[in-house]
Enzyme design. Structure first.
Site, PDB file in Angstrom:
ATOM      1  N   SER A 698      -3.961 -51.435   4.699  1.00 45.51           N
ATOM      2  CA  SER A 698      -5.300 -51.236   5.228  1.00 45.51           C
ATOM      3  C   SER A 698      -6.107 -50.262   4.395  1.00 45.51           C
ATOM      4  CB  SER A 698      -5.220 -50.730   6.672  1.00 45.51           C
ATOM      5  OG  SER A 698      -4.515 -51.639   7.479  1.00 45.51           O
ATOM      6  N   GLY A 700      -5.161 -48.907   1.158  1.00 49.51           N
ATOM      7  CA  GLY A 700      -4.918 -48.743  -0.259  1.00 49.51           C
ATOM      8  C   GLY A 700      -3.869 -49.680  -0.794  1.00 49.51           C
ATOM      9  N   ASP A 823       2.295 -47.213  13.880  1.00 42.05           N
ATOM     10  CA  ASP A 823       2.175 -48.488  13.144  1.00 42.05           C
ATOM     11  C   ASP A 823       3.544 -48.980  12.688  1.00 42.05           C
ATOM     12  OD1 ASP A 823       0.235 -49.691  10.284  1.00 42.05           O
ATOM     13  OD2 ASP A 823       0.730 -50.635  12.191  1.00 42.05           O
TER      14      ASP A 823
END
Length: 1005
Positions: A698, A700, A823
């Protein structure tokens, strides 16, 4: 009378000696500019020196851009009549002498573009006559001195591109004479106060690439003297800009706030700033319609990219009509928004001076207006990833200055127009992922600068034109893959001697691979899979000493594998599966590691390392000495058995001790490594080349590199600072990983917060390199990305789950300050050479604060935290971030590893998700949903022994230990992923239960 005596009599001996001392401090004078500094000339006649006529005192020392090396002598402070000291664009190092504070007459001090270190001397504020102070582009540290208001006459202050920290001192706002304040590219923080309005004469405010936060002060909008406001790449935030903010900014020419967190609509008062030339609000959170901008007749640069502007409606681009009045417009960037509707014809009515036009990443449809070809000065055109149909206009052949033409990811059809051959300045041409058809036209004669050609994933057919191999400029990539090209690969391919990546996979190419492929000596990635190549693998492949990735799978190649491939030291992946190869597999180089090679579907291969499980190659034995050899082998075997038994006992003791040590301790403390420089990372990754790209996320991209200081491979995560939230991600990951120490968490080696070669902010994190990639690659290998077709058995999956649980348990319950990962998913679970898990990507991680012994609630203020499918349902409705959210993600991970199904598959809709899918089959019908490759070895063995096929259900029944383990794992997955957070297990219970299952399963096996 001699010159020296004249210097004493007519000049000033103090000045003369000060200049000699300055000369002594110069270690290198490559341009010999100080050759005139000798006793034969009066010092007032020396190069770079100006003296007063009356007193013969030095008033100016000006040596700019001569490449001088050395330090600035403190004796310069004795030049008491000095008014101008300018040493910019040299290589002076060391600290700024505090003695310069004694130059009471000094009006201009310029030390920019050197390598000066240390803090800004407070003594400089004693130079009360200073009007111009430029210390930019050095390596200064520390704070801006609070004594700065003593410089009451200061008009120009340039401190940009240093390493200054802290706040802008409040006293700064008392410099009423200040015209320009530039402190960009530092690490300054805090907010810009309302007191800035005291700078009544301020013309330009430049504060980009710092850590300023809060909203822009409302008083700033009343400063009618302002001509430029540059505040890009900070942490500025506001729910909206005041609608009347531009009402009094009549003289404003530049307004740049890109890379912040500012939301709301674009103020309609923008039309009052009729002198505006640059308006850049990209990479923020702006929404709504773009107002009419027709009053900005001098507008040169308009950048609205990377926002949420538009509403996917036909009226979203109505404002483009108003831009017809902007006759100076050169750059228009509207990409990555929510603009919808038909691509308007008015896009072709803009200024003929337009050189950059970017509309990619929107929801536009319709055809490309043919009269776009009138923009003959256009350098860059991007229409990628829209829904544009029709053909590529032949008028594009008028783009004689075009360098980058990007039309990727649309629905363009028809043939590639031959008129594109006129684009003689072209550097990048990307037409992939469309519906283009016909042959590749031979239009390459004028393309002298092309480095990237990508026409993959279309419907092109016919042979590859020979002219394409005459493009000696091709250095980055030639991608013709996923078409229907036929014929052979011409021998002229050897002309591509500068190419990094060649991809002609997934076509219908046939005949032999030409041996001239070995002349492409810079190749690092070679994709030839999915064709009909026949004959042998050319031995000349071994000449590709830079080759890192070679895929020849799914062809009709025969013969043996060239042994020379094992001598390519950088080769990391080789896939020759599903060919007709035979003979012995080498055992050195890339062939040493089973995970780096794929040989499946070649039934006549033999030998190789043990892990490949290939048949041994036949050995020819001399019949006359067969008996003697047999006796000798018996002796050798007996000795070997004894040695193996002895070594096994030693290794058993060693590994038991090591295992005990591992379980009772965590990873050693991270060494105090110096912060790595941008230059080092640029070198380590070969300029962040795409060939070293190993992943993206998201915020890089991750590159493989070899860090010379550590003499090992590393993974370099480069933040894309144009992405919203990237700065926060960098900070979150640094904070989260700074103090964590655990064998199952990714280890951060160092970081980089610097400026790249283009002067833009650069941030990167450096981690240990994980040679076995991510769990995502193992569970769901992708042929397009070149993932190895690998599988994990039950034992391996159980070990991975135990490792993940151990790492998350540590984050939740053993850290000094608990951490919520936020995440957890397969792509963030990395595997090292020994298949040990390292949980990664803490860009969304949250630290749990405690107040009086109670956890402080962390509410989700930006929508769902994490990834759809893995994020718990409560985050979607704004509930607090908690450790139980990570538990939910872990539960989904367990179910995914057992079923082989992603939680985002199309079947999971209309209320059905992975949890309910498994729950419906639990416990009696699990054999219908369990991953079919979970027990491949047992099924194969039993079917072979019975000479009949055997079902999965029968295999599980005959392996009750596995059945119990799978059943227990499903129970954990379901218990962790229930909808109600209160009903979920915690990670302590999960870890304990997983270890129980592993102990029972392994001891029984």
């Amino acid at each position: 009378m001699g010159i020296c005596e004249q210097n004493k009599k007519y000049g000033n001996e103090t000045d003369y000696m000060a200049l000699l001392k300055f000369q002594e401090s110069i270690s290198s004078d490559p341009n010999q500019v100080l050759s005139s500094w000798n006793a034969s000339n009066h010092f007032c006649d020396w190069h770079g020196i100006t003296c007063s006529h009356k007193h013969q005192r030095v008033t100016e020392l000006k040596l700019q851009g001569y490449g001088l090396r050395g330090t600035i002598s403190p004796h310069v402070g004795n030049l008491s009549f000095l008014r101008n000291l300018s040493l910019l664009s040299n290589y002076f190092h060391g600290e700024i002498p505090t003695e310069l504070g004694g130059l009471y007459r000094l009006q201009n001090l310029s030390l920019s573009d050197n390598a000066l270190t240390g803090e800004i001397p407070i003594n400089l504020t004693s130079c009360t006559q200073l009007r111009y102070l430029d210390l930019s582009m050095n390596k200064l540290i520390g704070i801006i001195p609070n004594e700065i208001p003593y410089l009451r006459k200061l008009e120009m202050l340039y401190l940009y591109t240093n390493n200054l920290t802290g706040y802008i001192p409040a006293s700064m706002w008392n410099l009423s004479s200040l015209l320009v304040l530039s402190v960009s590219f530092n690490n300054l923080e805090g907010s810009i106060p309302e007191e800035i309005e005291h700078l009544k004469n301020l013309i330009f405010l430049a504060i980009p690439s710092n850590k300023f936060s809060g909203a822009l002060p409302s008083s700033l909008y009343n400063m009618s003297s302002l001509e430029g406001i540059s505040a890009a790449y900070n942490h500025l935030n506001a729910t909206e800009l005041p609608n009347n903010m531009f009402t009094t900014l009549f003289n404003l020419q530049q307004f740049g706030i890109t890379g912040n967190q500012i939301a709301g609509s674009i103020p309609t008062s923008i039309t009052n700033s009729s002198s505006l030339r640059l308006f850049d609000i990209s990479d923020n959170y702006f929404v709504g319609k773009v107002p009419s901008l027709g009053n900005l007749k001098d507008l040169n640069w308009l950048n609205l990219a990377f926002n949420n502007l538009g509403s996917n409606s036909n009226s979203d681009l109505d404002f483009i009509t108003s831009l017809e009045n902007c006759s100076q417009l050169e750059i228009l960037s509207l990409n990555d928004n929510k603009f919808g509707g038909i691509l308007p014809n008015s896009i072709a009515n803009l200024s003929t001076q337009l050189i950059h036009l970017y509309l990619g990443g929107n929801q536009l449809y319709g055809t490309i207006p043919a009269n776009l070809g009138k923009y003959t000065d256009l350098i860059g055109l991007g229409l990628e990833f829209n829904h544009i149909t029709g053909t590529i206009p032949a008028s594009f052949g008028k783009f004689h200055k075009m360098q980058a033409l990007v039309l990727v990811g649309n629905q363009l059809s028809g043939e590639i127009p031959s008129s594109l051959g006129n684009l003689s300045e072209l550097v990048v041409l990307q037409l992939s992922e469309n519906n283009l058809e016909g042959i590749i036209p031979p239009i390459f004669g004028k393309w002298k600068y092309l480095t990237i050609l990508d026409i993959s994933k279309n419907n092109l057919d016919g042979a590859i034109p020979l002219q394409i191999f005459s493009l000696s400029s091709l250095s980055k990539s030639l991608n013709l893959s996923h078409n229907s090209l036929n014929g052979s690969l011409p021998i002229e391919v050897g002309n591509l001697k500068n190419l990094d990546t060649l991809d002609i996979s997934e076509n219908h190419l046939c005949d032999e691979i030409p041996k001239t492929i070995g002349e492409c000596t810079t190749l690092e990635y070679l994709y030839l899979q999915g064709n009909r190549f026949s004959g042998t693998m050319p031995p000349s492949l071994a000449s590709l000493k830079n080759l890192m990735y070679l895929d020849l799978s799914r062809n009709n190649l025969s013969g043996s594998i060239p042994t020379g491939l094992q001598n390519i030291s950088v080769l990391e992946y080789l896939n020759v599966s599903f060919n007709l190869l035979e003979g012995e597999v080498p055992i050195e180089g890339v062939f040493k590691k089973a995970s780096a090679i794929s040989m499946a579907g070649n039934n006549k291969l033999c030998g190789g390392i043990f892990e490949l499980h290939l048949s041994p190659c036949p050995v020819k034995v001399d019949t006359q000495s067969k008996h003697r050899h047999l006796k000798f082998m018996v002796i050798i075997i007996c000795v070997a058995v004894c040695v193996c038994l002895f070594l096994s006992s030693i290794l058993t003791i060693y590994w038991r001790r090591k295992g005990n040590k591992t379980t009772s301790s965590t990873t050693p403390t991270i060494g105090q490594l110096p912060m790595v420089s941008y230059q080092n990372l640029h070198f380590a990754t070969e300029g962040f080349s795409n060939i070293n790209l190993i992943g993206s996320g998201s915020f890089g991209s991750v590159y493989k590199g070899r860090l010379e200081s550590e003499n090992k491979f590393v993974a370099v995560k480069v933040l894309n600072l144009q992405k919203k939230g990237a700065h926060k991600s960098f900070i979150s990951e640094c904070i989260a990983l700074k103090n964590v120490r655990h064998r199952n968490l990714v280890k951060i080696l160092t970081c980089c917060s610097s400026i790249d070669y283009k002067g833009k902010e650069f941030k990167a994190l450096v981690f240990e390199y994980m040679s076995n990639g991510s769990l995502e690659n193992w569970l769901h290998p992708s042929s397009e990305s070149g993932d190895l077709p690998r599988t994990l058995d039950l034992d391996q999956r159980l070990n991975i789950l135990c490792d993940v649980a151990s790492g998350v348990h540590y984050l939740h319950h053993e850290c000094e300050q608990p951490i919520i990962h936020c995440d957890l998913k397969p792509s963030n679970i990395l595997l090292d050479e020994d298949m040990i898990v390292h949980v990664s990507d803490f860009g969304l991680a949250r630290l749990v604060s405690t107040l009086n012994g109670f956890s402080k609630k962390l509410t989700s203020t930006t929508g769902i935290k994490g990834t759809i499918g893995y994020a718990p349902p409560e985050y979607g409705i704004g509930s607090e971030i908690s450790t139980l959210g990570d538990v939910y993600s872990f539960g989904i991970l367990v179910l995914e590893m057992l079923t082989g199904r992603r939680p985002t598959e199309e079947m999971f809709k209309d209320g059905l998700n992975l949890h309910s899918y498994v729950n419906a089959a639990y416990p009696n019908n699990l054999s219908e949903i369990v991953d079919s490759v979970l027990l491949p070895i047992q099924v194969q063995e039993m079917a072979t022994s019975a000479n009949e096929e055997i079902s999965m259900e029968e295999a599980i029944l005959k392996h009750p230990n596995q059945e119990k383990a799978i059943l227990s794992l499903f129970e954990i997955g379901l218990a962790c992923s229930v909808e109600s957070p209160k009903e979920r297990l915690n990670m302590m219970d999960v870890t304990r239960e997983l270890n129980r299952i592993r102990n029972a399963f392994c001891s029984c096996e």
